[in-house]
Enzyme design. Structure first.
Site, PDB file in Angstrom:
ATOM      1  N   GLY A 103       0.696  -1.205   0.163  1.00  0.00           N
ATOM      2  CA  GLY A 103       0.173  -0.101  -0.035  1.00  0.00           C
ATOM      3  C   GLY A 103       0.852   1.317   0.113  1.00  0.00           C
ATOM      4  N   GLY A 138      10.672  12.312 -36.737  1.00  0.00           N
ATOM      5  CA  GLY A 138      10.334  12.985 -35.423  1.00  0.00           C
ATOM      6  C   GLY A 138      11.497  12.645 -34.409  1.00  0.00           C
TER       7      GLY A 138
HETATM    8  C1  HXC Z   1      -0.461  -3.522  11.924  1.00  0.00           C
HETATM    9  C2  HXC Z   1       0.593  -5.515  10.899  1.00  0.00           C
HETATM   10  C3  HXC Z   1      -0.012  -5.296   9.683  1.00  0.00           C
HETATM   11  C4  HXC Z   1      -0.671  -3.851   9.478  1.00  0.00           C
HETATM   12  C5  HXC Z   1       1.325  -6.914   9.358  1.00  0.00           C
HETATM   13  N1  HXC Z   1       1.308  -6.609  10.909  1.00  0.00           N
HETATM   14  N2  HXC Z   1       0.672  -6.014   8.835  1.00  0.00           N
HETATM   15  N3  HXC Z   1       0.139  -4.859  12.114  1.00  0.00           N
HETATM   16  N4  HXC Z   1      -0.841  -3.145  10.557  1.00  0.00           N
HETATM   17  N5  HXC Z   1      -1.059  -3.558   8.102  1.00  0.00           N
HETATM   18  C6  HXC Z   1       1.811  -7.214  11.984  1.00  0.00           C
HETATM   19  C7  HXC Z   1       1.247  -8.760  12.109  1.00  0.00           C
HETATM   20  O1  HXC Z   1       0.096  -8.734  12.861  1.00  0.00           O
HETATM   21  C8  HXC Z   1       2.362  -9.361  13.009  1.00  0.00           C
HETATM   22  O2  HXC Z   1       2.404  -8.859  14.287  1.00  0.00           O
HETATM   23  C9  HXC Z   1       3.741  -8.604  12.298  1.00  0.00           C
HETATM   24  O3  HXC Z   1       3.197  -7.389  11.747  1.00  0.00           O
HETATM   25  C10 HXC Z   1       4.435  -9.468  11.253  1.00  0.00           C
HETATM   26  O4  HXC Z   1       3.404  -9.827  10.115  1.00  0.00           O
HETATM   27  P1  HXC Z   1       3.609 -11.238   9.409  1.00  0.00           P
HETATM   28  O5  HXC Z   1       2.007 -11.295   8.983  1.00  0.00           O
HETATM   29  O6  HXC Z   1       3.548 -12.477  10.454  1.00  0.00           O
HETATM   30  O7  HXC Z   1       4.535 -11.054   8.341  1.00  0.00           O
HETATM   31  P2  HXC Z   1       4.778 -11.849   7.267  1.00  0.00           P
HETATM   32  O8  HXC Z   1       4.439 -13.250   7.142  1.00  0.00           O
HETATM   33  O9  HXC Z   1       6.243 -11.803   6.921  1.00  0.00           O
HETATM   34  O10 HXC Z   1       3.815 -11.109   6.104  1.00  0.00           O
HETATM   35  C11 HXC Z   1       4.118  -9.613   5.998  1.00  0.00           C
HETATM   36  C12 HXC Z   1       2.982  -9.009   5.236  1.00  0.00           C
HETATM   37  C13 HXC Z   1       1.691  -9.274   5.944  1.00  0.00           C
HETATM   38  C14 HXC Z   1       3.104  -9.543   3.924  1.00  0.00           C
HETATM   39  C15 HXC Z   1       3.403  -7.577   5.073  1.00  0.00           C
HETATM   40  O11 HXC Z   1       1.901  -9.038   7.187  1.00  0.00           O
HETATM   41  C16 HXC Z   1       0.399  -8.672   5.120  1.00  0.00           C
HETATM   42  O12 HXC Z   1       0.199  -8.549   4.199  1.00  0.00           O
HETATM   43  N6  HXC Z   1       0.219  -7.283   6.020  1.00  0.00           N
HETATM   44  C17 HXC Z   1      -0.937  -6.575   5.441  1.00  0.00           C
HETATM   45  C18 HXC Z   1      -0.501  -5.348   4.666  1.00  0.00           C
HETATM   46  C19 HXC Z   1      -1.690  -4.586   4.237  1.00  0.00           C
HETATM   47  O13 HXC Z   1      -2.469  -5.048   3.653  1.00  0.00           O
HETATM   48  N7  HXC Z   1      -1.497  -3.270   4.625  1.00  0.00           N
HETATM   49  C20 HXC Z   1      -2.430  -2.062   4.232  1.00  0.00           C
HETATM   50  C21 HXC Z   1      -2.116  -1.827   3.086  1.00  0.00           C
HETATM   51  S1  HXC Z   1      -2.989  -0.184   2.586  1.00  0.00           S
HETATM   52  P3  HXC Z   1       2.850 -10.006  15.284  1.00  0.00           P
HETATM   53  O14 HXC Z   1       2.430  -9.259  16.764  1.00  0.00           O
HETATM   54  O15 HXC Z   1       2.004 -11.228  15.136  1.00  0.00           O
HETATM   55  O16 HXC Z   1       4.165 -10.152  15.466  1.00  0.00           O
HETATM   56  C22 HXC Z   1      -2.291   1.238   2.816  1.00  0.00           C
HETATM   57  C23 HXC Z   1      -3.194   2.425   2.907  1.00  0.00           C
HETATM   58  C24 HXC Z   1      -2.393   3.633   2.137  1.00  0.00           C
HETATM   59  O17 HXC Z   1      -0.992   1.306   2.896  1.00  0.00           O
HETATM   60  C25 HXC Z   1      -2.637   3.378   0.765  1.00  0.00           C
HETATM   61  C26 HXC Z   1      -2.191   4.691  -0.010  1.00  0.00           C
HETATM   62  C27 HXC Z   1      -2.284   4.483  -1.569  1.00  0.00           C
END
Ligand code: HXC
Length: 529
Positions: free
Chosen positions: A185, A419
């Site tokens: 994101g 061009g």
């Molecule tokens: C809060 C988060 C988080 C998030 C991950 N964590 N994403 N906490 N907000 N967005 C936390 C997990 O709960 C976990 O906590 C720790 O971070 C590690 O995550 P894992 O999933 O265990 O790690 P991994 O397997 O390596 O996967 C990483 C990842 C996945 C691929 C990034 O976590 C993921 O897909 N997260 C969601 C990404 C997402 O959709 N983000 C929002 C984007 S929208 P613990 O406590 O268990 O260690 C955005 C809006 C702005 O950004 C857009 C503007 C254009």
């Protein structure tokens, strides 16, 4: 537990200055030690460094000054009030690279996955503001999961603040993004607004919506690497460089910085060259074939011309029909733009135009003179190109050259048709110096095609069609297909011995060092986007 280790000490503060100072040292020590062993090991197992290790590897030893290491978030929902680690998952501050000041932020994946909440964002805002006021490059070491889900709109607004600052700093200070983990994101959009993106294979990815969302919405199944990994983005043009590991990325980053001024009011750093500026470039005679249709690697031409053959090519795996990059000639930094006859015969197409246009605008923003090596058969013909906007995209390149006020030198090497001749920094669109090799042919089109158009009737009516066509082609070639036609009319400033290309460019750059252009007042132009 990680959160406990990075949390504030429980109970009342210690009494007395000595005790309080000791307590401060303990707190700071805990913050610097950072993650628990398990989190650091997870990073290492994945081939990644921790945020603090990254900063140590990138900056000159001992030069990092950290900002807001004691910052903590104020979120309370979803049990967040029980986890308030110092730093809030991002390290920010400044230091030096090869003795030159840079500002840096580094996501800490071990804290909420490096995700961005209100406090985390505020830290990045502050370091961005400081970088812009102090006029020094901003480097983002990205390893974060995007907007912190638990902080809702505050996280989204945090990203808005970053994007706004990225744009405000664009063309003022160099902004460089290093992608070192899964960047979702907002963590992908901010780098897209910066000048350079470095990505590490296997560990880094950039995407707007992740694999799970894609599967739910479109049914497509794909992993992070296949969706937005380094090689994918090398080919999409999103990544400027790709690397096998983090150290390799930092080495390239240091090389890149060595060419860049700290801000738009400075000139790029010159270096006294050991390579003589009047060196004869003898190899050029062998590298470039006589026949206008025979391919060769223009990178060899560039390497023969520039100091010590050192050329930092950008976006190598995307739109290979144009080559762009940074080098030095006589110690002065130059931006090189060259048609690449080895790929698609060096034609200009949609992507090549986009690639060169953005680079030209970067160089123009940061006082980097442009050297354009021309060997181009034209724009790529095709239904696909027309329908997908070759007019609009080719116009980007035209626009970028026309508005560039840095010193500009064009070298017409072999052919330059139609061009594409005009667009590749011709005199009519404002190059400062146009130098041609004796092998150069500038024309509206190649001899055969041109003869078929202007002499179609004469050829049809001739007793001997073949012979008449050949004779008329030769006449066309004799009249137009050489640099003297343009030289007589002032469109070519000089026809030079190719072996003197390096010294001729250097002489031109010296003359243009004091170039000044005054532009009329306007808010901004309206480049075709
Ligand atoms: C809060 C988060 C988080 C998030 C991950 N964590 N994403 N906490 N907000 N967005 C936390 C997990 O709960 C976990 O906590 C720790 O971070 C590690 O995550 P894992 O999933 O265990 O790690 P991994 O397997 O390596 O996967 C990483 C990842 C996945 C691929 C990034 O976590 C993921 O897909 N997260 C969601 C990404 C997402 O959709 N983000 C929002 C984007 S929208 P613990 O406590 O268990 O260690 C955005 C809006 C702005 O950004 C857009 C503007 C254009």
């Amino acid at each position: 537990m990680r959160e406990k280790e990075l949390d504030a000490p429980a109970g009342l503060p210690a009494e007395g200055l000595i005790d309080r100072t000791t307590e401060l040292a303990v707190i700071k020590q805990r913050v610097v030690e950072g993650l628990n062993e398990e989190s650091a090991q997870r990073q290492h197992r994945l081939g990644k460094l921790t945020a603090r290790e990254r900063i140590e590897r990138l900056l000159d030893p001992g030069s990092f000054t950290e900002l807001e290491m004691l910052r903590r978030h104020r979120a309370t929902d979803f049990g967040m009030d029980a986890k308030r680690p110092y730093t809030d998952g991002v390290l920010t501050g400044w230091g030096t690279v090869d003795g030159r000041k840079v500002f840096v932020y580094a996501h800490d994946f071990g804290i909420f996955g490096g995700s961005l909440g209100e406090a985390h964002a505020a830290k990045i805002h502050k370091v961005m503001d400081l970088a812009q006021s102090a006029g020094a490059p901003l480097i983002g070491l990205n390893d974060g999961a995007g907007a912190r889900i638990q902080e809702g709109v505050m996280a989204l607004a945090g990203y808005g603040g970053i994007f706004r600052r990225n744009v405000a700093a664009s063309g003022v200070i160099p902004q460089i993004s290093v992608m070192l983990g899964p960047c979702a994101g907002g963590a992908a959009y901010s780098p897209a607004l910066t000048d350079f993106v470095l990505m590490v294979r296997r560990t880094a990815s950039m995407y707007v919506t992740g694999p799970d969302v894609i599967k739910a919405v479109t049914g497509e199944e794909i992993g992070l690497e296949g969706l937005g990994g380094a090689d994918v983005h090398a080919e999409s043009g999103q990544a400027t460089f790709v690397h096998d590991d983090e150290d390799d990325a930092f080495e390239t980053l240091r090389w890149l910085l060595s060419y860049l001024p700290s801000n738009n009011r400075e000139f790029p750093p010159a270096q006294a060259p050991a390579d003589p500026v009047d060196r004869s470039c003898d190899r050029l005679l062998d590298i470039v074939p006589n026949s206008p249709n025979q391919p060769y690697d223009v990178r060899q031409v560039i390497e023969e011309i520039v100091d010590h053959g050192d050329f930092l090519e950008l976006q190598q795996a995307w739109a290979g029909n144009v080559v762009i990059g940074l080098a030095r000639i006589g110690g002065e930094v130059v931006g090189m733009v060259a048609n690449q006859p080895m790929v698609l015969a060096g034609v200009l197409d949609i992507e090549a135009s986009q690639k060169a246009a953005r680079f030209i605008r970067f160089c123009d923003s940061f006082n980097i003179p442009l050297v354009t090596l021309v060997d181009v058969p034209g724009f790529l013909p095709g239904v696909d190109q027309e329908r997908n906007g070759i007019i609009r995209n080719g116009a980007k390149l035209l626009y970028a050259y026309c508005e560039a006020t840095v010193p500009r030198i064009q070298v017409l090497m072999r052919k330059a048709y139609g061009g594409a001749y005009i667009v590749m920094d011709s005199r009519s669109i404002g190059t400062d110096l146009s130098l041609a090799w004796p092998s150069n042919e500038v024309a509206v089109m190649g001899a055969e095609a041109a003869t078929n158009v202007i002499h179609r009737r004469a050829i049809q009516n001739a007793d001997d069609e073949q012979d008449t066509r050949r004779r008329l082609i030769e006449e066309y070639q004799r009249t137009l297909m050489h640099p003297y036609y343009g030289a007589e009319r002032g469109l070519v400033d000089d026809v030079i011995d190719p072996r003197e290309t390096r010294s001729a460019i250097h002489t031109g750059l010296q003359m243009l060092r004091s170039k000044r252009v005054t532009l009329p007042e306007r808010k901004h132009g309206n480049s075709p986007l």
